[in-house]
Design a protein around this motif. Structure first.
Motif, PDB file in Angstrom:
ATOM      1  N   GLY A 108       0.785  -1.228   0.000  1.00  0.00           N
ATOM      2  CA  GLY A 108       0.000   0.000   0.000  1.00  0.00           C
ATOM      3  C   GLY A 108       0.816   1.277   0.000  1.00  0.00           C
ATOM      4  N   ARG A 109       2.141   1.165  -0.115  1.00  0.00           N
ATOM      5  CA  ARG A 109       2.989   2.365  -0.173  1.00  0.00           C
ATOM      6  C   ARG A 109       2.913   2.978  -1.573  1.00  0.00           C
ATOM      7  NH1 ARG A 109       8.612  -0.173   1.248  1.00  0.00           N
ATOM      8  NH2 ARG A 109       7.698  -1.562  -0.266  1.00  0.00           N
ATOM      9  N   ARG A 110       2.838   4.306  -1.618  1.00  0.00           N
ATOM     10  CA  ARG A 110       2.828   5.007  -2.903  1.00  0.00           C
ATOM     11  C   ARG A 110       4.250   5.113  -3.438  1.00  0.00           C
ATOM     12  NH1 ARG A 110       1.412  11.133  -3.238  1.00  0.00           N
ATOM     13  NH2 ARG A 110       3.641  11.342  -3.396  1.00  0.00           N
ATOM     14  N   VAL A 111       4.412   4.775  -4.700  1.00  0.00           N
ATOM     15  CA  VAL A 111       5.697   4.893  -5.378  1.00  0.00           C
ATOM     16  C   VAL A 111       5.512   5.868  -6.538  1.00  0.00           C
ATOM     17  CG1 VAL A 111       7.507   3.686  -6.661  1.00  0.00           C
ATOM     18  CG2 VAL A 111       6.309   2.516  -4.789  1.00  0.00           C
ATOM     19  N   ASP A 112       6.201   7.001  -6.490  1.00  0.00           N
ATOM     20  CA  ASP A 112       6.170   7.961  -7.586  1.00  0.00           C
ATOM     21  C   ASP A 112       7.062   7.437  -8.698  1.00  0.00           C
ATOM     22  OD1 ASP A 112       6.088  10.924  -5.475  1.00  0.00           O
ATOM     23  OD2 ASP A 112       4.476   9.659  -6.220  1.00  0.00           O
ATOM     24  N   LEU A 113       6.514   7.328  -9.893  1.00  0.00           N
ATOM     25  CA  LEU A 113       7.262   6.785 -11.020  1.00  0.00           C
ATOM     26  C   LEU A 113       7.814   7.845 -11.953  1.00  0.00           C
ATOM     27  CD1 LEU A 113       4.827   3.894 -11.983  1.00  0.00           C
ATOM     28  CD2 LEU A 113       6.991   3.702 -10.746  1.00  0.00           C
ATOM     29  N   GLN A 114       7.024   8.893 -12.175  1.00  0.00           N
ATOM     30  CA  GLN A 114       7.420   9.835 -13.203  1.00  0.00           C
ATOM     31  C   GLN A 114       6.674  11.146 -13.041  1.00  0.00           C
ATOM     32  OE1 GLN A 114       6.916   7.928 -16.948  1.00  0.00           O
ATOM     33  NE2 GLN A 114       7.879   9.549 -18.107  1.00  0.00           N
ATOM     34  N   LEU A 115       7.354  12.237 -13.337  1.00  0.00           N
ATOM     35  CA  LEU A 115       6.728  13.560 -13.421  1.00  0.00           C
ATOM     36  C   LEU A 115       6.731  13.957 -14.882  1.00  0.00           C
ATOM     37  CD1 LEU A 115       8.445  15.499 -10.493  1.00  0.00           C
ATOM     38  CD2 LEU A 115       6.127  14.562 -10.548  1.00  0.00           C
ATOM     39  N   LEU A 116       5.570  14.356 -15.379  1.00  0.00           N
ATOM     40  CA  LEU A 116       5.456  14.748 -16.783  1.00  0.00           C
ATOM     41  C   LEU A 116       5.032  16.206 -16.876  1.00  0.00           C
ATOM     42  CD1 LEU A 116       3.579  11.565 -18.018  1.00  0.00           C
ATOM     43  CD2 LEU A 116       5.963  12.146 -18.478  1.00  0.00           C
ATOM     44  N   SER A 117       5.606  16.905 -17.819  1.00  0.00           N
ATOM     45  CA  SER A 117       5.317  18.316 -18.043  1.00  0.00           C
ATOM     46  C   SER A 117       4.664  18.473 -19.424  1.00  0.00           C
ATOM     47  CB  SER A 117       6.619  19.105 -17.933  1.00  0.00           C
ATOM     48  OG  SER A 117       7.576  18.589 -18.836  1.00  0.00           O
ATOM     49  N   PRO A 118       4.375  19.714 -19.841  1.00  0.00           N
ATOM     50  CA  PRO A 118       3.743  19.892 -21.151  1.00  0.00           C
ATOM     51  C   PRO A 118       4.496  19.153 -22.257  1.00  0.00           C
ATOM     52  CG  PRO A 118       3.643  21.933 -19.950  1.00  0.00           C
ATOM     53  CD  PRO A 118       4.502  20.987 -19.132  1.00  0.00           C
ATOM     54  N   GLY A 119       3.717  18.477 -23.098  1.00  0.00           N
ATOM     55  CA  GLY A 119       4.285  17.632 -24.151  1.00  0.00           C
ATOM     56  C   GLY A 119       4.377  16.177 -23.728  1.00  0.00           C
ATOM     57  N   GLY A 120       4.242  15.913 -22.412  1.00  0.00           N
ATOM     58  CA  GLY A 120       4.298  14.537 -21.926  1.00  0.00           C
ATOM     59  C   GLY A 120       3.141  13.724 -22.477  1.00  0.00           C
ATOM     60  N   PHE A 121       3.430  12.490 -22.840  1.00  0.00           N
ATOM     61  CA  PHE A 121       2.447  11.596 -23.454  1.00  0.00           C
ATOM     62  C   PHE A 121       2.393  10.335 -22.605  1.00  0.00           C
ATOM     63  CE2 PHE A 121       1.689   8.748 -27.407  1.00  0.00           C
ATOM     64  CZ  PHE A 121       0.325   8.898 -27.345  1.00  0.00           C
ATOM     65  N   PHE A 122       1.212   9.971 -22.125  1.00  0.00           N
ATOM     66  CA  PHE A 122       1.099   8.799 -21.263  1.00  0.00           C
ATOM     67  C   PHE A 122      -0.227   8.090 -21.484  1.00  0.00           C
ATOM     68  CE2 PHE A 122      -0.629  12.328 -18.906  1.00  0.00           C
ATOM     69  CZ  PHE A 122      -1.678  11.820 -18.149  1.00  0.00           C
ATOM     70  N   GLY A 123      -0.275   6.829 -21.082  1.00  0.00           N
ATOM     71  CA  GLY A 123      -1.480   6.029 -21.231  1.00  0.00           C
ATOM     72  C   GLY A 123      -1.688   5.494 -22.629  1.00  0.00           C
ATOM     73  N   TYR A 124      -0.695   5.620 -23.472  1.00  0.00           N
ATOM     74  CA  TYR A 124      -0.852   5.324 -24.892  1.00  0.00           C
ATOM     75  C   TYR A 124      -1.073   3.855 -25.228  1.00  0.00           C
ATOM     76  CZ  TYR A 124       4.132   5.047 -23.974  1.00  0.00           C
ATOM     77  OH  TYR A 124       5.353   4.772 -23.401  1.00  0.00           O
TER      78      TYR A 124
END
Length: 178
Positions: free
Chosen positions: A86-102
């Protein structure tokens, strides 16, 4: 540049038209659309929709059905997951132009992670149904787009696995990826 042609056209400066042009420009900056004919990219820009997310609002939660991909137009988004304890693990920070969930454009599955807006953010959203309609219409170029999506996913998976291994060793660091 006119949305409907490759030429400049200042005759119609309506807000809807400029949004479509912005959608097209956001898509054309993605590597998956390099060398893809303008007409095909234009269809994706037309089918895409926009949504604004408040600070700390979740774009999607881990375990939800995945059926959309997202491009950050403004703001920033954190990709995170909860481990078995149940610990949260931050994987990535995305800024404008970031593409995810593809990868959700290609197959049905549940999100293995969550996405959360870190500030007021606007996202461009492509849905699987619309994406597939265009792939079917243009199979040769569609195959190239699919190949590029898989290559992109493999690169990110390698980076995420490396991060998770560091978390297991007690040295977590959030990844800043492409």
């Amino acid at each position: 540049m006119s949305f409907f042609t490759d030429r400049g056209d200042a005759a119609d400066d309506s807000p809807r038209r400029s949004e479509l042009v912005e959608n097209l420009e956001a898509l054309r900056r993605l590597s998956i659309f390099q060398d893809i004919p303008f007409e095909i990219t234009k269809l994706y820009a037309y089918m895409a929709r926009r949504r604004k997310y408040r600070k700390d609002e979740f774009v999607f939660h881990q375990g939800q059905s995945a059926h959309e991909a997202f491009i950050i137009l403004s703001g920033s988004v954190r990709l995170l997951m909860n481990d078995a304890e149940g610990r949260r693990v931050d994987l990535q920070l995305l800024s404008p132009g970031g593409f995810f969930g593809y990868m959700s454009l290609l197959a049905e599955y549940e999100w293995p992670l969550a996405a959360q807006s870190l500030d007021l953010s606007e996202l461009l959203i492509l849905d699987r149904h619309s994406f597939r309609k265009i792939l079917i219409r243009y199979p040769e170029k569609g195959f190239l787009i699919v190949e590029r999506l898989v290559q992109m996913r493999m690169g990110r998976m390698k980076a995420h696995m490396s991060l998770l291994m560091r978390v297991g060793e007690g040295t977590p660091q959030i990844g800043e990826l492409y």
